[in-house]
Write a protein that holds these residues in place. Structure first.
Motif, mmCIF file in Angstrom:
data_model
loop_
_atom_site.group_PDB
_atom_site.id
_atom_site.type_symbol
_atom_site.label_atom_id
_atom_site.label_comp_id
_atom_site.label_asym_id
_atom_site.label_seq_id
_atom_site.Cartn_x
_atom_site.Cartn_y
_atom_site.Cartn_z
ATOM 1 N N ASP A 199 0.861 -1.183 0.000
ATOM 2 C CA ASP A 199 0.000 0.000 0.000
ATOM 3 C C ASP A 199 0.896 1.231 0.000
ATOM 4 N N ALA A 200 0.658 2.158 -0.910
ATOM 5 C CA ALA A 200 1.571 3.286 -1.109
ATOM 6 C C ALA A 200 1.586 4.270 0.052
ATOM 7 N N MET A 201 0.479 4.491 0.721
ATOM 8 C CA MET A 201 0.388 5.550 1.733
ATOM 9 C C MET A 201 0.315 5.033 3.171
ATOM 10 N N ARG A 202 0.678 3.809 3.421
ATOM 11 C CA ARG A 202 0.540 3.269 4.774
ATOM 12 C C ARG A 202 1.524 3.926 5.745
ATOM 13 N N ALA A 203 1.181 3.868 7.027
ATOM 14 C CA ALA A 203 2.090 4.380 8.064
ATOM 15 C C ALA A 203 3.210 3.370 8.262
ATOM 16 N N ARG A 204 4.421 3.870 8.496
ATOM 17 C CA ARG A 204 5.586 3.009 8.662
ATOM 18 C C ARG A 204 6.263 3.319 9.989
ATOM 19 N N LYS A 205 6.696 2.270 10.668
ATOM 20 C CA LYS A 205 7.334 2.424 11.969
ATOM 21 C C LYS A 205 8.790 2.830 11.784
ATOM 22 N N LEU A 206 9.236 3.799 12.587
ATOM 23 C CA LEU A 206 10.621 4.241 12.570
ATOM 24 C C LEU A 206 11.374 3.579 13.714
ATOM 25 N N LEU A 207 12.631 3.247 13.456
ATOM 26 C CA LEU A 207 13.448 2.532 14.426
ATOM 27 C C LEU A 207 14.538 3.452 14.971
ATOM 28 N N LEU A 208 14.406 3.810 16.239
ATOM 29 C CA LEU A 208 15.392 4.614 16.959
ATOM 30 C C LEU A 208 15.672 3.922 18.280
ATOM 31 N N ASN A 209 16.788 4.267 18.923
ATOM 32 C CA ASN A 209 17.018 3.674 20.238
ATOM 33 C C ASN A 209 16.191 4.416 21.294
ATOM 34 N N LYS A 210 16.057 3.803 22.476
ATOM 35 C CA LYS A 210 15.148 4.321 23.503
ATOM 36 C C LYS A 210 15.498 5.738 23.941
ATOM 37 N N ARG A 211 16.794 6.013 24.030
ATOM 38 C CA ARG A 211 17.222 7.347 24.468
ATOM 39 C C ARG A 211 16.737 8.408 23.483
ATOM 40 N N GLU A 212 16.905 8.138 22.194
ATOM 41 C CA GLU A 212 16.466 9.101 21.175
ATOM 42 C C GLU A 212 14.942 9.238 21.168
ATOM 43 N N LEU A 213 14.228 8.130 21.355
ATOM 44 C CA LEU A 213 12.767 8.191 21.404
ATOM 45 C C LEU A 213 12.283 9.030 22.580
ATOM 46 N N LYS A 214 12.933 8.879 23.744
ATOM 47 C CA LYS A 214 12.542 9.670 24.912
ATOM 48 C C LYS A 214 12.811 11.156 24.678
ATOM 49 N N GLN A 215 13.964 11.467 24.077
ATOM 50 C CA GLN A 215 14.277 12.867 23.783
ATOM 51 C C GLN A 215 13.220 13.469 22.852
ATOM 52 N N LEU A 216 12.908 12.752 21.780
ATOM 53 C CA LEU A 216 11.928 13.263 20.819
ATOM 54 C C LEU A 216 10.543 13.383 21.440
ATOM 55 N N ALA A 217 10.145 12.399 22.214
ATOM 56 C CA ALA A 217 8.826 12.431 22.840
ATOM 57 C C ALA A 217 8.705 13.615 23.789
ATOM 58 N N GLY A 218 9.763 13.872 24.553
ATOM 59 C CA GLY A 218 9.742 14.995 25.483
ATOM 60 C C GLY A 218 9.685 16.335 24.785
ATOM 61 N N LYS A 219 10.465 16.485 23.718
ATOM 62 C CA LYS A 219 10.532 17.768 23.021
ATOM 63 C C LYS A 219 9.335 17.995 22.106
ATOM 64 N N SER A 220 8.779 16.934 21.535
ATOM 65 C CA SER A 220 7.701 17.113 20.562
ATOM 66 C C SER A 220 6.387 17.517 21.213
ATOM 67 N N THR A 221 6.278 17.395 22.531
ATOM 68 C CA THR A 221 5.052 17.822 23.205
ATOM 69 C C THR A 221 4.990 19.339 23.352
ATOM 70 N N ASP A 222 6.116 20.031 23.151
ATOM 71 C CA ASP A 222 6.115 21.491 23.221
ATOM 72 C C ASP A 222 5.233 22.070 22.115
ATOM 73 N N GLN A 223 4.660 23.213 22.391
ATOM 74 C CA GLN A 223 3.768 23.866 21.440
ATOM 75 C C GLN A 223 4.523 24.303 20.188
ATOM 76 N N GLY A 224 4.002 23.971 19.023
ATOM 77 C CA GLY A 224 4.570 24.441 17.767
ATOM 78 C C GLY A 224 5.692 23.579 17.213
ATOM 79 N N LEU A 225 6.047 22.472 17.874
ATOM 80 C CA LEU A 225 7.110 21.611 17.372
ATOM 81 C C LEU A 225 6.518 20.370 16.715
ATOM 82 N N THR A 226 7.157 19.927 15.652
ATOM 83 C CA THR A 226 6.723 18.730 14.941
ATOM 84 C C THR A 226 7.949 17.946 14.491
#
Length: 153
Positions: free
Chosen positions: A81-108
């Motif tokens: 399927d051309a438009m399906r969602a795909r899982k990204l593979l990062l280590n736990k430390r990077e995932l925690k950093q991104l999760a913490g920062k992406s909750t800020d207003q205006g960040l994506t």
């Protein structure tokens, strides 16, 4: 038949619109979980990253959405399927950093480029980004024009 010494074409698909629309705060390289014919389609260069974005699910996994990997031209009924969602593979430390920062207003989290490594793995360079205002875009265009003028002289 290809020789052993022949190097395959370098796959490097960029999201050119991203630098115009966003300011990048942090960049990460992430692996991508692909299905059967998707890697073959990527090697043909049939990918569109311009509308892509990333989200976290309830388990804390990072998923990339709205990226179009066209069906493989020689694929059969097993094509992906051309438009399906795909899982990204990062280590736990990077995932925690991104999760913490992406909750800020205006960040994506957006994709910048998709490339294939020497070992044949598809990876996506993602960035934590903040949207630019209209005057920021104008300033960037002015700076680019000034640089071009200076180089001409």
């Amino acid at each position: 038949m290809a020789k052993k010494d022949d190097k395959p074409a370098i796959i490097n698909i960029k999201n050119r619109r991203a630098s115009h629309e966003y300011t990048f705060l942090a960049k990460y390289d992430a692996g991508v979980m692909l299905q059967g014919t998707e890697i073959k389609s990527i090697r043909e260069g049939n990918v569109n990253l311009s509308d892509g974005y990333c989200t976290f699910d309830h388990k804390g996994d990072l998923w990339i959405h709205s990226i179009r990997i066209a069906p493989y031209s020689l694929g059969t009924y097993n094509n992906h399927d051309a438009m399906r969602a795909r899982k990204l593979l990062l280590n736990k430390r990077e995932l925690k950093q991104l999760a913490g920062k992406s909750t800020d207003q205006g960040l994506t989290i957006i994709p910048l480029r998709l490339f294939v490594t020497d070992r044949g793995f598809a990876k996506i360079e993602i960035a934590l980004a903040q949207g630019k205002k209209l005057f920021d875009k104008r300033n960037d265009l002015k700076e680019k024009a000034q640089k071009r003028d200076m180089e001409r002289l």
